[in-house]
Scaffold this motif. Structure first.
Motif: not given
Ligand code: COA
Length: 321
Positions: A6, A62, A65, A67, A71-72, A131-132, A164, A166
């Motif tokens: 993403c 990032l 994305a 994000i 959050e990683l 998730r990330n 990134v 997801c």
């Protein structure tokens, strides 16, 4: 559930070194390098560290994305040339980005490093564990070259790329294949630090990358089309379904041979090796970012990524963009 890219990013060192520049410091020529490899120039790190390049590429990925670094859940870095043996590039990147909760480690699969890291991320995401995930491929290969060996040092360059990934319900990775053949590893090698404990007698001479170019060439042109065909079969697709083939950038003749063997026109194989050279684990993510930024990838496009290199190692992934 699929693993979708993403966001992408890339960073190259400022210093551009053309073939003509090299011909002033060694017995080579623009004609020799270009006609055998397609490489016209490469970026070499003078002031930059690998973690700086990787951090710049990661911030771009990032941002796209949407994000935040905090959050990683995980950072995977494909590299053979981290700034330090300890800590890993991934852990240094975690510090640089402020990705406090991420689990971070490096993957050494040479030029297949980004593919192997991406496929590892895919397994973590499909399992539901994370998730990330930030997946990075980057190298400062110029420090591993013997600058008196014209048959290797003219081929490689420095830089970093990032993606990134997801979870996504519809788009993302459809299939992947990976392979290794350690029995043939000596055709492309770089010996590590020698043991120097008090009980061994050893020379401490540094070692550099050494390569049997023709053997590596044969390995690449046989293995890559096979790996792509296997990955396509696993995905239930054929070469005709694919919009872009983003291959490891080692040599234009290798890419032309893959295009011929797969019976796919060269227009579907974007390249950046003419100005980047071979950036090992950095090649695929840097090229992917380039085609992404140029708007060559539309949502729903089918894309193949493929890498190959020392180990020997190889990998291919098929995805819906
Ligand atoms: N400039 C000028 N001459 C060079 C040179 C250079 N930079 N490097 C090597 N040569 C000379 C050699 O000394 C040799 O000379 P000799 O025949 O007098 O001994 C000759 O060029 C070798 O030429 P050739 O056999 O035609 O080379 P090649 O067509 O096999 O091309 C490679 C060499 C390395 C470009 C090619 O084998 C290759 O790309 N292999 C794959 C490497 C690769 O991709 N590695 C990374 C994989 S991840």
């Amino acid at each position: 559930m699929k693993t979708r890219i993403c966001g992408t990013g890339s960073a190259l060192p400022k210093r551009v070194v053309k073939n003509e520049d090299l011909s002033k410091i060694m017995d080579t020529s623009d004609e020799w390098i270009k006609s055998r490899t397609g490489i016209a120039a490469r970026h070499l790190a003078v002031e930059e560290t690998l973690v700086q390049l990787a951090a710049e590429a990661s911030r771009q990925a990032l941002k796209e994305a949407g994000i935040a670094a905090k959050e990683l859940d995980m950072i995977l870095a494909g590299t053979i040339s981290a700034d330090n043996i300890l800590p890993s590039l991934a852990c240094e990147l975690q510090r640089e980005l402020g990705a406090a909760k991420a689990v971070a480690f490096d993957i050494n699969a040479a030029c297949s490093g980004f593919l192997f890291a991406l496929q590892t991320a895919d397994v973590y995401i499909k399992s539901g564990q994370y998730r990330n995930i930030l997946v990075v491929g980057g190298e400062i290969l110029s420090k591993l070259m013997d600058w008196n060996d014209r048959s290797t040092c003219v081929l490689f360059g420095d830089g970093a790329g990032a993606a990134v990934v997801c979870p996504d319900e519809t788009c993302g990775i459809l299939s992947g294949v990976q392979g290794s053949d350690g029995a043939r590893g000596s055709v492309l090698s770089c010996v590590g630090r020698r043991n120097n404990n008090p009980y061994v007698t050893n020379s401490t001479a540094l070692s550099f990358v050494s390569m049997d170019g023709q053997e590596v060439y044969k390995f690449a042109v046989r293995t890559v089309p096979k790996a792509i065909a296997e990955a396509l079969e696993k995905a239930g697709l054929t070469v005709e379904d694919i919009d872009l083939f983003v291959l490891h950038q080692a040599n234009i003749r290798i890419i032309e041979s893959v295009s011929k063997r797969l019976k796919v026109p060269m227009e579907k194989f974007p390249t950046n090796l003419s100005w980047c050279g071979n950036i090992s684990a950095g090649s695929v993510p840097i090229l992917l970012d380039d085609v992404n930024r140029r708007g060559l990838l539309k949502k729903g496009d089918k894309v193949v990524l493929a890498g190959f290199g020392a180990g020997l190692t190889w990998g291919a992934s098929v995805m819906t963009w």
